[in-house]
Design a protein around this motif. Structure first.
Motif, PDB file in Angstrom:
ATOM      1  N   ARG A 229      -5.785  -4.413  -0.891  1.00 22.85           N
ATOM      2  CA  ARG A 229      -6.576  -3.563  -1.780  1.00 22.85           C
ATOM      3  C   ARG A 229      -7.798  -4.313  -2.299  1.00 22.85           C
ATOM      4  N   GLU A 236     -15.699  -1.695   0.090  1.00 25.35           N
ATOM      5  CA  GLU A 236     -16.276  -0.441  -0.399  1.00 25.35           C
ATOM      6  C   GLU A 236     -17.579  -0.706  -1.148  1.00 25.35           C
ATOM      7  N   HIS A 253     -13.382   3.954   2.794  1.00 30.13           N
ATOM      8  CA  HIS A 253     -12.955   4.722   1.619  1.00 30.13           C
ATOM      9  C   HIS A 253     -11.574   5.343   1.844  1.00 30.13           C
ATOM     10  N   GLU A 254     -11.353   5.855   3.064  1.00 29.76           N
ATOM     11  CA  GLU A 254     -10.043   6.455   3.366  1.00 29.76           C
ATOM     12  C   GLU A 254      -8.946   5.396   3.333  1.00 29.76           C
ATOM     13  N   GLU A 257      -8.126   4.753  -0.256  1.00 28.05           N
ATOM     14  CA  GLU A 257      -7.290   5.808  -0.835  1.00 28.05           C
ATOM     15  C   GLU A 257      -5.828   5.660  -0.409  1.00 28.05           C
ATOM     16  N   GLN A 258      -5.613   5.358   0.876  1.00 23.53           N
ATOM     17  CA  GLN A 258      -4.242   5.214   1.369  1.00 23.53           C
ATOM     18  C   GLN A 258      -3.565   3.984   0.779  1.00 23.53           C
ATOM     19  N   ARG A 260      -4.197   2.764  -2.179  1.00 21.03           N
ATOM     20  CA  ARG A 260      -3.863   3.103  -3.562  1.00 21.03           C
ATOM     21  C   ARG A 260      -2.635   4.018  -3.611  1.00 21.03           C
ATOM     22  N   ARG A 261      -2.575   4.948  -2.655  1.00 20.34           N
ATOM     23  CA  ARG A 261      -1.391   5.818  -2.620  1.00 20.34           C
ATOM     24  C   ARG A 261      -0.131   5.004  -2.302  1.00 20.34           C
ATOM     25  N   SER A 393      -2.354  12.919   0.988  1.00 22.48           N
ATOM     26  CA  SER A 393      -3.277  12.602  -0.096  1.00 22.48           C
ATOM     27  C   SER A 393      -3.309  13.658  -1.165  1.00 22.48           C
TER      28      SER A 393
END
Length: 442
Positions: A229, A236, A253-254, A257-258, A260-261, A393
């Motif tokens: 991360r 980013e 960016h994707e 997001e993944q 962070r998820r 997501s």
């Protein structure tokens, strides 16, 4: 007229004729000897003596094990015959019932689960060999004993005192406290009950191993994920300021997001593992539930997603709970987050906290898409999704309701879900009255 009735009348008509003939003989004898009254009384006495003899023989035959009846004259022969047939039918019925009981005992003796038959007073009528091994029962010493006097455990005594089907009970084994026994009490017959005991120690050990594995794996994954991360966040920032790297902006960016998820999933897994491991050992205290709910609702209203919804609140002031603040906050926040996540923009969410005769209740209602009834029993399972095709997501971690379920179990509460497709859903948490503090009207 039926044939048995005709036969009975014929027998008693013949008996009446026999009595008349006997009295006639006594009368004629009295006329011949000149003592009519004496002869008639003697004849009646002889007849009564014969009836007493046959009644005595009948009584002896009924209390004996002998099958063949005694011989009789007239109606007594018919009575002996009918009683003989009745005794034969009873012996056959008794033999058949005995065979059924033997088959039942043989089948239950082969079961791996313990079975104990209790009467209306909780006394042991019968138990199989598995029950003797699981519950430390002895035969024949414990037959007729109250099972509450043999299995001395507070939860079992309370469970046994309930008259209706009261679900299942997990308790330490009377043989080895390290093992766990699952009890099930089933009412049947004339106030009798069947107690089923099952050894679930291996299942509990497997669950404990699974929880440890999930907790350890989640903990080990958190460190490398934190590194990834960090690099993704740095990338980013680089792509945001560089036109040469503009083509990498979307995939980076994707990936962010993944990551962070995935971090949210790991945090939820660790939270669930802590909740399961702590059980009832965590310190309990008075929790100001209205203040907690108000704070959580304000956080939702300030958030970008929550600002799109109309959130109304109805709280009973002064109604607090005795419990664990962190777990109660997890319950309320997960239910509120689910309502915000699955309710369309400009939708309505109603939050309520109130008390009734049974205790305290917390509910979150929305006018979202609703949930089909086929999914409701499985909503509290880990990672269960109503729509498997939904983008990952767009949803949560799939662990929120599992955390809610375990936290409620620690507070002796339960979760009720009422949902209608196309109209919305209501999630209600019910807490028992013994956990309510300072209850008063708002």
């Amino acid at each position: 007229m039926s044939m048995p009735s005709m036969g009975v009348r014929r027998v008693w008509r013949r008996e009446a004729m026999l009595i008349i003939a006997w009295l006639a003989i006594s009368l004629m004898t009295g006329l011949l000897v000149g003592r009519v009254l004496v002869c008639v009384l003697a004849g009646v006495s002889i007849y009564l003596a014969m009836q007493l003899i046959y009644a005595y023989q009948l009584h002896r035959w009924l209390i004996s094990d002998r099958i063949e009846p005694s011989d009789g004259i007239g109606v007594w022969q018919e009575i002996y015959t009918e009683l003989y047939r009745l005794k034969q039918r009873n012996r056959k019925r008794k033999k058949r019932l005995k065979s059924i009981v033997h088959e039942f005992q043989a089948s239950t003796a082969a079961l791996p689960d313990g079975a104990v038959v209790l009467d209306s007073q909780g006394r042991i009528v019968w138990f199989n060999s598995a029950a003797a091994a699981l519950l430390a029962l002895r035969s024949p010493q414990d037959m007729g004993q109250r099972i509450a006097n043999l299995i001395r455990h507070p939860t079992f005594s309370t469970y046994l005192s309930q008259a209706t089907d009261s679900g299942e009970l997990e308790m330490p084994s009377p043989v080895n406290e390290a093992d766990t026994i699952l009890m099930r009490l089933i009412p049947y017959g004339n106030n009798q009950r069947l107690l089923i005991a099952r050894d679930i120690s291996e299942q509990k050990r497997l669950e404990h191993t699974r929880r440890d594995f999930v907790a350890n794996a989640s903990h080990e994954l958190r460190t490398p994920l934190t590194v990834l991360r960090g690099y993704l966040e740095m990338m980013e920032e680089e792509t945001a300021d560089s036109e040469a790297l503009a083509g990498w902006k979307a995939p980076i960016h994707e990936m962010g997001e993944q990551s962070r998820r995935m971090n949210r999933i790991i945090e939820s897994l660790l939270k669930l593992a802590r909740v399961e491991a702590e059980g009832l050992q965590q310190r309990q205290e008075r929790v100001d539930v209205p203040a907690m709910i108000t704070s959580l609702v304000e956080d939702i209203r300030r958030a970008a997603a929550g600002a799109e919804h109309a959130v109304s609140v109805d709280l009973e002031a002064g109604l607090s709970l005795y419990g664990r603040a962190s777990e109660l906050e997890s319950v309320f926040s997960n239910l509120l987050s689910n309502a915000v996540r699955y309710t369309p923009a400009e939708g309505e969410i109603h939050v309520r906290w109130w008390s009734d005769d049974a205790g305290a209740c917390f509910s979150v209602s929305d006018n979202g898409p609703g949930i089909d009834a086929t999914h409701l029993p499985r909503l509290t399972e880990r990672f269960y999704r109503v729509d498997p095709g939904r983008k990952a997501s767009s949803g949560g971690t799939g662990l929120g309701l599992a955390i809610v379920k375990h936290c409620l179990e620690h507070h002796e509460g339960e979760l009720a879900i009422d949902s209608t497709p196309g109209e919305g859903s209501t999630f209600t948490c019910r807490f028992p009255s013994q956990r309510c503090l300072n209850r008063r009207a708002a």
